[in-house]
Motif scaffolding. Structure first.
Motif, PDB file in Angstrom:
ATOM      1  N   ILE A 162      46.736  23.321  41.674  1.00 53.29           N
ATOM      2  CA  ILE A 162      46.677  24.826  42.442  1.00 53.29           C
ATOM      3  C   ILE A 162      45.026  24.799  43.590  1.00 53.29           C
ATOM      4  N   ASP A 163      43.809  23.989  43.167  1.00 50.85           N
ATOM      5  CA  ASP A 163      43.264  24.034  44.037  1.00 50.85           C
ATOM      6  C   ASP A 163      44.465  22.608  45.376  1.00 50.85           C
ATOM      7  N   ARG A 164      44.947  22.217  45.051  1.00 44.63           N
ATOM      8  CA  ARG A 164      46.045  21.383  46.382  1.00 44.63           C
ATOM      9  C   ARG A 164      46.277  22.417  46.758  1.00 44.63           C
ATOM     10  N   LEU A 165      47.464  22.797  46.377  1.00 46.72           N
ATOM     11  CA  LEU A 165      48.301  24.645  47.479  1.00 46.72           C
ATOM     12  C   LEU A 165      47.730  25.482  48.253  1.00 46.72           C
ATOM     13  N   VAL A 166      45.992  25.819  47.276  1.00 49.89           N
ATOM     14  CA  VAL A 166      45.381  26.279  47.941  1.00 49.89           C
ATOM     15  C   VAL A 166      45.178  25.817  48.906  1.00 49.89           C
ATOM     16  N   ARG A 167      44.380  24.815  48.957  1.00 48.75           N
ATOM     17  CA  ARG A 167      43.930  24.000  50.133  1.00 48.75           C
ATOM     18  C   ARG A 167      44.523  23.531  50.930  1.00 48.75           C
ATOM     19  N   ARG A 168      45.653  23.499  50.740  1.00 50.07           N
ATOM     20  CA  ARG A 168      47.453  23.128  52.090  1.00 50.07           C
ATOM     21  C   ARG A 168      47.999  24.286  52.479  1.00 50.07           C
ATOM     22  N   ASN A 169      47.524  26.118  52.107  1.00 51.71           N
ATOM     23  CA  ASN A 169      48.029  27.116  52.457  1.00 51.71           C
ATOM     24  C   ASN A 169      47.182  28.181  52.879  1.00 51.71           C
ATOM     25  N   ARG A 170      45.813  27.624  53.026  1.00 50.68           N
ATOM     26  CA  ARG A 170      44.316  29.044  53.178  1.00 50.68           C
ATOM     27  C   ARG A 170      44.903  29.319  54.613  1.00 50.68           C
ATOM     28  N   ASP A 171      46.107  29.806  54.846  1.00 50.69           N
ATOM     29  CA  ASP A 171      46.264  30.645  55.726  1.00 50.69           C
ATOM     30  C   ASP A 171      47.116  31.383  55.217  1.00 50.69           C
ATOM     31  N   VAL A 172      47.483  31.483  53.648  1.00 52.12           N
ATOM     32  CA  VAL A 172      48.384  32.353  52.965  1.00 52.12           C
ATOM     33  C   VAL A 172      48.245  32.514  51.903  1.00 52.12           C
ATOM     34  N   ILE A 173      47.529  31.748  51.387  1.00 51.76           N
ATOM     35  CA  ILE A 173      46.728  31.600  49.148  1.00 51.76           C
ATOM     36  C   ILE A 173      45.343  32.046  49.691  1.00 51.76           C
ATOM     37  N   GLU A 174      45.615  32.703  48.911  1.00 52.55           N
ATOM     38  CA  GLU A 174      43.406  32.527  47.985  1.00 52.55           C
ATOM     39  C   GLU A 174      44.236  32.936  46.441  1.00 52.55           C
ATOM     40  N   LEU A 175      42.442  32.890  45.954  1.00 57.01           N
ATOM     41  CA  LEU A 175      42.394  32.900  44.533  1.00 57.01           C
ATOM     42  C   LEU A 175      42.447  35.065  44.652  1.00 57.01           C
ATOM     43  N   ASP A 176      42.568  35.168  43.555  1.00 54.10           N
ATOM     44  CA  ASP A 176      42.411  36.785  42.980  1.00 54.10           C
ATOM     45  C   ASP A 176      40.942  36.899  42.190  1.00 54.10           C
ATOM     46  N   ALA A 177      40.337  37.778  42.148  1.00 52.63           N
ATOM     47  CA  ALA A 177      39.198  37.770  41.291  1.00 52.63           C
ATOM     48  C   ALA A 177      39.217  36.728  39.484  1.00 52.63           C
ATOM     49  N   THR A 178      40.224  37.165  39.403  1.00 54.03           N
ATOM     50  CA  THR A 178      40.743  36.792  38.197  1.00 54.03           C
ATOM     51  C   THR A 178      40.817  34.895  38.107  1.00 54.03           C
ATOM     52  N   GLY A 179      41.161  34.619  39.724  1.00 59.68           N
ATOM     53  CA  GLY A 179      41.431  32.784  39.785  1.00 59.68           C
ATOM     54  C   GLY A 179      42.311  32.632  40.065  1.00 59.68           C
ATOM     55  N   GLU A 180      43.491  33.700  39.939  1.00 62.26           N
ATOM     56  CA  GLU A 180      45.187  33.307  40.177  1.00 62.26           C
ATOM     57  C   GLU A 180      45.274  33.166  41.512  1.00 62.26           C
ATOM     58  N   PRO A 181      47.027  33.166  42.404  1.00 65.28           N
ATOM     59  CA  PRO A 181      46.604  31.976  43.725  1.00 65.28           C
ATOM     60  C   PRO A 181      47.647  33.602  43.879  1.00 65.28           C
ATOM     61  N   ALA A 182      47.505  34.579  45.414  1.00 61.64           N
ATOM     62  CA  ALA A 182      47.711  35.495  46.086  1.00 61.64           C
ATOM     63  C   ALA A 182      47.783  35.244  46.720  1.00 61.64           C
ATOM     64  N   ARG A 183      49.121  36.373  47.876  1.00 55.84           N
ATOM     65  CA  ARG A 183      48.961  36.136  49.472  1.00 55.84           C
ATOM     66  C   ARG A 183      47.420  36.545  49.795  1.00 55.84           C
ATOM     67  N   ARG A 184      47.204  36.328  50.796  1.00 60.80           N
ATOM     68  CA  ARG A 184      45.535  35.700  51.446  1.00 60.80           C
ATOM     69  C   ARG A 184      45.376  37.148  52.345  1.00 60.80           C
ATOM     70  N   GLY A 185      44.851  37.643  52.219  1.00 59.74           N
ATOM     71  CA  GLY A 185      43.995  39.152  53.077  1.00 59.74           C
ATOM     72  C   GLY A 185      44.511  40.189  52.761  1.00 59.74           C
ATOM     73  N   GLU A 186      45.578  40.409  51.546  1.00 57.57           N
ATOM     74  CA  GLU A 186      46.320  41.828  51.373  1.00 57.57           C
ATOM     75  C   GLU A 186      46.079  42.292  50.146  1.00 57.57           C
ATOM     76  N   LEU A 187      45.888  43.374  49.759  1.00 56.23           N
ATOM     77  CA  LEU A 187      45.899  43.185  48.386  1.00 56.23           C
ATOM     78  C   LEU A 187      47.202  45.319  47.640  1.00 56.23           C
ATOM     79  N   LEU A 188      47.091  45.110  47.179  1.00 56.75           N
ATOM     80  CA  LEU A 188      48.341  46.663  46.881  1.00 56.75           C
ATOM     81  C   LEU A 188      47.354  47.840  46.265  1.00 56.75           C
ATOM     82  N   LEU A 189      47.949  48.476  46.821  1.00 56.75           N
ATOM     83  CA  LEU A 189      47.867  49.693  45.994  1.00 56.75           C
ATOM     84  C   LEU A 189      49.059  50.946  44.810  1.00 56.75           C
ATOM     85  N   LEU A 190      48.450  51.365  43.808  1.00 54.62           N
ATOM     86  CA  LEU A 190      49.760  51.974  43.338  1.00 54.62           C
ATOM     87  C   LEU A 190      48.302  53.674  42.887  1.00 54.62           C
TER      88      LEU A 190
END
Length: 413
Positions: free
Chosen positions: A70-98
């Motif tokens: 997962i460290d490698r995944l995030v490092r190689r795709n920093r422009d589109v992926i980051e970790l959320d508040a629970t440490g799970e990978p997610a789309r960078r810079g976006e949140l979803l609201l219901l």
């Protein structure tokens, strides 16, 4: 009833042991990016106490390997992926609201959040607001900030989901046996797109570059086709997008399949619990759609996999050619059925017949049986229960669920 062997005993022991990371097991391809960051890794050492020394060492070693992935995944795709508040990978810079109203959206705009779009998944009756995170603020910080500003709103990262397992290529052989039927059977599939060698009725993309042929999607589609499914609708949630397989893409795919009139959907993807996807699953089920999902390939000590663990989803695990549970199979909060997940043959994106392994390939076999039951006008659950072969402890159990389905499906003749 079969007497549990050593592998079954190990599976049961591991399944009863709570740990906080998803694991794989030796000889199985581990999809990059599955969660095992340090905050999730630390509890594992305590979580495997009481197991045999070898199992403990395997669990910890694989957890560390997954952290590296997962460290490698995030490092190689920093422009589109980051970790959320629970440490799970997610789309960078976006949140979803219901469940957010206009006043709530106006309030957060003052704090620097932007309204990127409001996604109307009409066929599921869901509106999802895509929110841009202010520059310089991490996804985790943004989640905490919005929770304070919008306490009555469902706030979710756009978490990534990954194929439940990889493919293991072997020399080409004759194609898998076909279970032909004379009735219309339809299944929707959420995955990568199949190659042209596996013709399907409809394909739609829900990610950048989609539809884009994938080995995983090709294998799943070929197993459906070779086991009697006459009409396959494919929602490609990956394309060539590094952040493909996200929760919103899967929710939109479910909406499209619902609009197509699909009544059985197979999903061989795993990820964390996600509020947006949970709502989409529930809405689809309310329309009478049967959703079948693999439990994943991260080991029985992994936390529950989703979407298999959502209420009402038919959770499927895999067995090998001797009907032994796959030692690498993950787990869900419930288990419905087992089906062949090893010694199975399917097509890759180039049309080559290869040997595949994992729960990814058990799920479409169960989906094919459910579609056949519905095509015959039967109650799918009652029909599958009649077909299921009871293995392991008598009755419904944690190793095989309600029993083994389609035991000869996908096997080499």
């Amino acid at each position: 009833m079969r007497r549990p062997n050593l592998i079954m005993t190990a599976v049961a022991l591991l399944a009863a042991t709570p740990v906080a990371a998803q694991l794989g097991l030796p000889g199985v391809t581990v999809p990059a990016g599955m969660p095992a960051t340090q905050p999730l890794l630390d509890p594992i050492v305590g979580g495997v106490d009481g197991l045999g020394t070898q199992l403990q060492q395997t669990a910890v070693r694989l957890a560390r390997q997954r952290q590296t992935a997962i460290d490698r995944l995030v490092r190689r795709n920093r422009d589109v992926i980051e970790l959320d508040a629970t440490g799970e990978p997610a789309r960078r810079g976006e949140l979803l609201l219901l469940d957010v109203d206009a006043a709530g959206l106006a309030r957060i705009k003052v704090s620097g959040f932007t309204i990127l779009a409001v996604e109307d998944i009409a066929d599921l009756g869901i509106d999802v607001s895509r929110i841009g995170v202010p520059r310089g603020m991490s996804l985790a910080e943004a989640q905490r900030e919005l929770a304070v500003q919008l306490p009555d709103t469902v706030i979710s990262a756009d978490n990534l989901h990954f194929p439940a397992n990889g493919l293991s290529a072997l020399p080409s052989i004759a194609s898998a046996s076909s279970s032909q039927v004379a009735i219309f059977t339809s299944v929707g599939m959420i995955d990568g797109a199949p190659g042209t060698s596996v013709p399907v009725a409809a394909t739609k993309g829900f990610a950048k570059g989609a539809p884009y042929p994938s080995n995983h999607g090709s294998a799943v589609a070929s197993l459906l086709k070779n086991n009697g499914v006459t009409h396959i609708s494919v929602a490609d949630v990956y394309g060539n997008d590094p952040a493909g397989g996200n929760a919103l893409a899967i929710a939109r795919a479910l909406g499209w399949l619902a609009g197509q009139g699909t009544k059985v959907v197979t999903i061989s993807l795993v990820g964390p619990k996600n509020s947006v996807l949970a709502r989409a699953i529930s809405s689809a089920q309310a329309k009478g759609i049967v959703i079948i999902a693999a439990v994943g390939n991260d080991g029985p000590a992994a936390p529950p996999a989703y979407p298999a663990s959502y209420d009402g989803v038919v959770a499927v695990t895999g067995v090998d050619g001797r009907t032994r549970p796959l030692i690498e199979a993950g787990r869900a909060l419930h288990l419905d059925y087992s089906a062949p997940g090893a010694d199975v043959y399917a097509a890759n994106a180039k049309g080559k017949i290869i040997k595949v392994r994992g729960t990814s390939f058990a799920a479409p076999l169960v989906a094919a049986r459910a579609a056949l039951a519905l095509g015959n006008g039967r109650n799918w659950r009652a029909q599958l229960d009649r077909e299921a072969r009871d293995l392991g402890p008598k009755g419904h159990d944690a190793l095989y669920g309600r029993g083994l389905l389609c035991g000869a499906c996908g096997r080499r003749k």
